[in-house]
Design a protein around this motif. Structure first.
Motif, mmCIF file in Angstrom:
data_model
loop_
_atom_site.group_PDB
_atom_site.id
_atom_site.type_symbol
_atom_site.label_atom_id
_atom_site.label_comp_id
_atom_site.label_asym_id
_atom_site.label_seq_id
_atom_site.Cartn_x
_atom_site.Cartn_y
_atom_site.Cartn_z
ATOM 1 N N GLU A 6 0.832 -1.197 0.000
ATOM 2 C CA GLU A 6 0.000 0.000 0.000
ATOM 3 C C GLU A 6 0.871 1.253 0.000
ATOM 4 O O GLU A 6 0.599 2.209 -0.726
ATOM 5 N N GLU A 7 1.920 1.257 0.822
ATOM 6 C CA GLU A 7 2.847 2.388 0.844
ATOM 7 C C GLU A 7 3.547 2.546 -0.502
ATOM 8 O O GLU A 7 3.741 3.659 -0.990
ATOM 9 N N PHE A 8 3.939 1.421 -1.090
ATOM 10 C CA PHE A 8 4.598 1.460 -2.395
ATOM 11 C C PHE A 8 3.643 2.013 -3.454
ATOM 12 O O PHE A 8 4.047 2.811 -4.302
ATOM 13 N N LYS A 9 2.389 1.623 -3.397
ATOM 14 C CA LYS A 9 1.390 2.111 -4.352
ATOM 15 C C LYS A 9 1.221 3.626 -4.215
ATOM 16 O O LYS A 9 1.153 4.341 -5.216
ATOM 17 N N LYS A 10 1.184 4.139 -2.979
ATOM 18 C CA LYS A 10 1.098 5.581 -2.759
ATOM 19 C C LYS A 10 2.324 6.291 -3.319
ATOM 20 O O LYS A 10 2.220 7.341 -3.946
ATOM 21 N N PHE A 11 3.483 5.710 -3.073
ATOM 22 C CA PHE A 11 4.737 6.302 -3.544
ATOM 23 C C PHE A 11 4.772 6.378 -5.068
ATOM 24 O O PHE A 11 5.120 7.405 -5.642
ATOM 25 N N ILE A 12 4.390 5.300 -5.721
ATOM 26 C CA ILE A 12 4.421 5.244 -7.187
ATOM 27 C C ILE A 12 3.410 6.198 -7.810
ATOM 28 O O ILE A 12 3.651 6.765 -8.872
ATOM 29 N N SER A 13 2.275 6.373 -7.155
ATOM 30 C CA SER A 13 1.220 7.202 -7.750
ATOM 31 C C SER A 13 1.462 8.691 -7.572
ATOM 32 O O SER A 13 0.723 9.493 -8.119
ATOM 33 N N LYS A 14 2.473 9.079 -6.815
ATOM 34 C CA LYS A 14 2.780 10.499 -6.662
ATOM 35 C C LYS A 14 3.285 11.069 -7.974
ATOM 36 O O LYS A 14 3.959 10.413 -8.749
ATOM 37 N N GLY A 15 2.973 12.330 -8.223
ATOM 38 C CA GLY A 15 3.359 12.973 -9.468
ATOM 39 C C GLY A 15 4.851 13.127 -9.647
ATOM 40 O O GLY A 15 5.374 12.980 -10.755
ATOM 41 N N ASN A 16 5.577 13.392 -8.561
ATOM 42 C CA ASN A 16 7.010 13.623 -8.703
ATOM 43 C C ASN A 16 7.757 12.352 -9.094
ATOM 44 O O ASN A 16 8.803 12.411 -9.721
#
Length: 141
Positions: A6-16
């Motif tokens: 879940e944390e990885f998914k949040k990280f990947i979905s960030k624009g930067n």
């Protein structure tokens, strides 16, 4: 493990992260262009003056050990050209952005210095919270 994904998914979905990925891909393509410029255009022209291509410069220490210092020189030239081009691109982008953005209006000061204890206080204050001195006029300071 589920929390990790879940944390990885949040990280990947960030624009930067996406911006960084695009930058890396473009950087890789740009590197091949600069390498071709150095290897196919600059080195042969320099070879006219030196009599040979930098890539061919080598020092045979022993039978099986050879230092290819010419390839290192080529890599340094690649780096310098890449750094120069990136510097020029950043300079051009900064100049373009400064023309596009409106200049910021100067903000009114929000802090002033107490004349008695020299502490930083709010502009609207009529009494210093540090030394409790009565300030004569809040607008004069």
């Amino acid at each position: 493990m589920k929390k990790f994904f879940e944390e990885f998914k949040k990280f990947i979905s960030k624009g930067n992260v996406m911006d960084m990925a695009v930058g890396i891909i473009i950087g890789g393509a740009f590197t091949s262009i600069v390498s071709s410029l150095v290897n196919d255009i600059i080195n042969p022209v320099l070879g006219l003056f030196g009599g040979m291509n930098f890539d061919q410069l080598a020092w045979n220490i022993t039978g099986d050990v050879t230092l290819y210092y010419g390839k290192f020189i080529t890599a340094v030239v690649n780096f310098l050209i890449m750094a120069l081009i990136v510097f020029l691109l950043v300079k051009i982008m900064n100049k373009a952005m400064s023309r596009i953005q409106k200049p910021e209006e100067p903000k009114a000061p929000t802090k002033k210095t107490c004349p008695f204890c020299k502490s930083e206080i709010a502009v609207e204050a009529t009494r210093c919270p540090h030394c409790t001195s009565q300030l004569e006029d809040a607008n004069k300071l």
